[in-house]
Structure formats: structure tokens, C-alpha cells
Motif scaffolding. Structure first.
Motif, PDB file in Angstrom:
ATOM      1  N   GLY A 192     -11.298   8.864  -1.262  1.00 16.05           N
ATOM      2  CA  GLY A 192     -10.342   7.822  -0.891  1.00 16.05           C
ATOM      3  C   GLY A 192      -9.153   8.399  -0.162  1.00 16.05           C
ATOM      4  N   TYR A 193      -7.956   8.065  -0.649  1.00 18.95           N
ATOM      5  CA  TYR A 193      -6.720   8.485   0.020  1.00 18.95           C
ATOM      6  C   TYR A 193      -5.692   8.975  -1.001  1.00 18.95           C
ATOM      7  CZ  TYR A 193      -8.661   5.582   3.793  1.00 18.95           C
ATOM      8  OH  TYR A 193      -9.475   5.025   4.732  1.00 18.95           O
ATOM      9  N   LYS A 194      -4.772   9.815  -0.522  1.00 15.62           N
ATOM     10  CA  LYS A 194      -3.650  10.224  -1.355  1.00 15.62           C
ATOM     11  C   LYS A 194      -2.462  10.483  -0.450  1.00 15.62           C
ATOM     12  CE  LYS A 194      -3.150  14.148  -3.384  1.00 15.62           C
ATOM     13  NZ  LYS A 194      -1.852  14.626  -2.778  1.00 15.62           N
ATOM     14  N   LEU A 195      -1.301  10.619  -1.070  1.00 18.36           N
ATOM     15  CA  LEU A 195      -0.064  10.845  -0.336  1.00 18.36           C
ATOM     16  C   LEU A 195       0.114  12.336  -0.053  1.00 18.36           C
ATOM     17  CD1 LEU A 195       2.474   9.234   0.647  1.00 18.36           C
ATOM     18  CD2 LEU A 195       3.577  10.029  -1.443  1.00 18.36           C
ATOM     19  N   GLY A 196       0.337  12.653   1.214  1.00 16.72           N
ATOM     20  CA  GLY A 196       0.797  13.983   1.630  1.00 16.72           C
ATOM     21  C   GLY A 196       0.002  15.154   1.109  1.00 16.72           C
ATOM     22  N   ASP A 197       0.741  16.233   0.826  1.00 14.98           N
ATOM     23  CA  ASP A 197       0.112  17.505   0.432  1.00 14.98           C
ATOM     24  C   ASP A 197      -0.324  17.467  -1.024  1.00 14.98           C
ATOM     25  OD1 ASP A 197       0.678  18.449   2.959  1.00 14.98           O
ATOM     26  OD2 ASP A 197       2.678  19.095   2.347  1.00 14.98           O
ATOM     27  N   ILE A 209       0.846  -1.205   0.000  1.00 15.85           N
ATOM     28  CA  ILE A 209       0.000   0.000   0.000  1.00 15.85           C
ATOM     29  C   ILE A 209       0.876   1.248   0.000  1.00 15.85           C
ATOM     30  CG2 ILE A 209      -1.621   1.366   1.374  1.00 15.85           C
ATOM     31  CD1 ILE A 209      -2.863  -1.291   2.306  1.00 15.85           C
ATOM     32  N   LEU A 210       1.889   1.271   0.864  1.00 18.18           N
ATOM     33  CA  LEU A 210       2.780   2.429   0.911  1.00 18.18           C
ATOM     34  C   LEU A 210       3.543   2.579  -0.400  1.00 18.18           C
ATOM     35  CD1 LEU A 210       3.790   4.757   2.582  1.00 18.18           C
ATOM     36  CD2 LEU A 210       5.479   3.234   3.628  1.00 18.18           C
ATOM     37  N   ASN A 229      -9.858   0.123   5.536  1.00 20.56           N
ATOM     38  CA  ASN A 229      -9.777   1.007   6.704  1.00 20.56           C
ATOM     39  C   ASN A 229      -8.783   0.492   7.736  1.00 20.56           C
ATOM     40  OD1 ASN A 229     -11.749   2.587   5.541  1.00 20.56           O
ATOM     41  ND2 ASN A 229     -13.418   1.766   6.768  1.00 20.56           N
ATOM     42  N   VAL A 230      -8.832  -0.815   7.994  1.00 20.62           N
ATOM     43  CA  VAL A 230      -7.939  -1.404   8.992  1.00 20.62           C
ATOM     44  C   VAL A 230      -6.488  -1.280   8.559  1.00 20.62           C
ATOM     45  CG1 VAL A 230      -7.212  -3.580  10.049  1.00 20.62           C
ATOM     46  CG2 VAL A 230      -9.628  -2.976   9.978  1.00 20.62           C
ATOM     47  N   HIS A 231      -6.202  -1.594   7.303  1.00 20.17           N
ATOM     48  CA  HIS A 231      -4.813  -1.525   6.831  1.00 20.17           C
ATOM     49  C   HIS A 231      -4.283  -0.091   6.807  1.00 20.17           C
ATOM     50  CE1 HIS A 231      -5.325  -5.739   5.594  1.00 20.17           C
ATOM     51  NE2 HIS A 231      -4.012  -5.774   5.545  1.00 20.17           N
ATOM     52  N   ILE A 232      -5.101   0.850   6.396  1.00 21.29           N
ATOM     53  CA  ILE A 232      -4.668   2.252   6.396  1.00 21.29           C
ATOM     54  C   ILE A 232      -4.423   2.714   7.829  1.00 21.29           C
ATOM     55  CG2 ILE A 232      -5.372   4.631   5.927  1.00 21.29           C
ATOM     56  CD1 ILE A 232      -4.586   3.170   3.410  1.00 21.29           C
ATOM     57  N   ARG A 233      -5.321   2.343   8.743  1.00 22.00           N
ATOM     58  CA  ARG A 233      -5.137   2.745  10.134  1.00 22.00           C
ATOM     59  C   ARG A 233      -3.849   2.177  10.713  1.00 22.00           C
ATOM     60  NH1 ARG A 233      -8.885  -0.109  12.833  1.00 22.00           N
ATOM     61  NH2 ARG A 233      -7.334  -1.419  13.832  1.00 22.00           N
TER      62      ARG A 233
END
Length: 231
Positions: free
Chosen positions: A226-231, A165-166, A199-203
Motif C-alpha cells: 500500500g502506502y506510507k508517509l515519507g521515510d 487521506i493526507l 489510485n486516482v486520489h493518491i495520484r
């Protein structure tokens, strides 16, 4: 050489069925009927995948999973009749890579096993271009040769899913990923509203890399998307 699988299942009928099917698929399978026997195998043998039931005699599945994660990033696929979201969150939170609820088809199990081993195998593939073996963002560094992570110079132990994921975010630093996209790319499977898994893995990943997980600086939530990296 065929992949080695440890099957930890106390129901003899189910374990024999799974063992027989996986051997037909050309896997080497060792069977443990309780957590104590499984722990002995884990301490003396190496496996490409562990299939782990939760409800085990002597040592329960959650405690065994914690033991495994204390020493290895081997893929762990939980198989259990306990299919509530809480049990999924606990299992995945302790470092399981995937979760399949009983009853399940042998076809589905085989697909999950193949996908988990394929993802883990990616760890030992050396990148062709030396300049591409390290990914970084701010104080986070991933080394694709040694499969290690650092945050502010300190080593961080990631599970295989957390690592991938990272890596996904570090490889695409400006992109927003939906939960469906993350699931399809990392789990290589169809998404059926499996929000809890994401959700669990991101947390858990945030707890390992963020100074303040409740105010993340590396993996940001884009509400409604969803999600994104940083700024």
C-alpha cells in the motif's frame, strides 16, 4: 436543520424517484435538470452535498464538476450510467468524492450520501486540544481549524477526500496502509477491489504536494502492500 442536497439529473423519472426518497430521509432537495440550471443554483445557493449526473444537456457533468471545484469543497457524488474505469478516473480526478453507477438501490445511495455528509461535517469540528490542530511532516502542514494545507509555505487547495487521506498519513506517520484500509477509513464503506478510486486520489494528492510526483517524497508506495508517509 436538515442537510441541503442539489440533485443534478436530466432524467425526470430518476430525479423524481431520488428526490422523493431523499425527502423521506429528511433531506432538503433542489433539482436541476441540466448543467446550466445547476450552475445557476451553485452560484446562488449553498449545499451540503451535490449529486451529479455526468451526461447532462447544455453543460456536461465534467465541466460542471470543474466549476464546482473552482470555488468549493462541497462533497460531490457522481451518479451515472457511464461506469467504465476511465469515467471513474476522470470524475474522481476532477475532484469528485465518490462514484455510484446506475442502476443502484436507494438504500445504497442513502448510505453513500450519509457517509459523504458525515465526512464533510468533520471539517467544522474544532479539536479540543489546541496543540492538536496542526499536523506536519517535513514541509507539509495541515491546519485542522482552518482546514487548509501548506507545502513549503505555499497554500495548496485540497478536496475533502485528499484532505482526509493526507490527515490519515500525518496522524499515523510510521504506519503502512493498504488500499483496503484507506478505502474503509476514508470512504467508511466496504472495499470491493476499488483500486482505481484509491489510485486516482493518491495520484492527484501527489500532484498537489510533491515536487516530483513520479518520485514522491511524502507519500511513498510500498509495493505489494500500500502506502506510507515519507521515510
Amino acid at each position: 436543520m436538515s442537510n441541503r442536497i442539489l440533485l443534478v439529473e436530466d432524467d425526470r423519472e430518476i430525479s423524481q424517484l431520488i428526490e422523493s426518497h431523499l425527502k423521506m430521509e429528511n433531506y432538503q432537495v433542489m433539482v436541476a435538470l441540466d448543467g446550466e440550471e445547476a450552475a445557476a443554483f451553485i452560484n446562488t445557493e449553498e449545499f451540503d452535498l451535490i449529486l451529479l449526473d455526468l451526461m447532462l444537456p447544455k453543460v456536461n457533468g465534467m465541466d460542471l464538476l470543474k466549476q464546482i471545484r473552482g470555488k468549493s469543497i462541497v462533497p460531490v457524488l457522481i451518479i451515472s450510467a457511464k461506469g467504465s474505469d476511465l469515467d471513474k478516473a476522470l470524475g474522481l480526478g476532477f475532484g469528485a468524492d465518490d462514484y455510484i453507477s446506475k442502476p443502484f438501490s436507494m438504500m445504497e445511495l442513502t448510505a453513500r450520501v450519509q457517509a459523504a455528509i458525515r465526512r464533510a461535517t468533520q471539517y467544522i469540528r474544532v479539536e479540543n486540544q489546541p496543540s492538536h490542530h496542526r499536523l506536519s511532516f517535513k514541509d507539509v502542514i495541515l491546519d485542522l481549524h482552518t482546514f487548509t494545507a501548506e507545502v513549503k509555505g505555499q497554500s495548496v487547495q485540497l478536496t475533502s477526500k485528499e484532505f482526509h487521506i493526507l490527515k490519515l498519513f500525518l496522524t499515523h506517520q510510521t504506519r503502512v496502509f493498504t488500499k483496503e484500509q484507506i478505502y474503509q477509513l476514508i470512504w467508511e464503506d466496504d472495499y470491493f477491489g476499488n483500486e482505481n478510486v484509491i489510485n486516482v486520489h493518491i495520484r492527484r494528492l501527489r500532484e498537489k504536494i510533491e515536487e516530483d510526483p513520479s518520485n514522491p517524497q511524502y507519500i511513498r508506495t510500498i509495493w505489494g502492500i500500500g502506502y506510507k508517509l515519507g521515510d
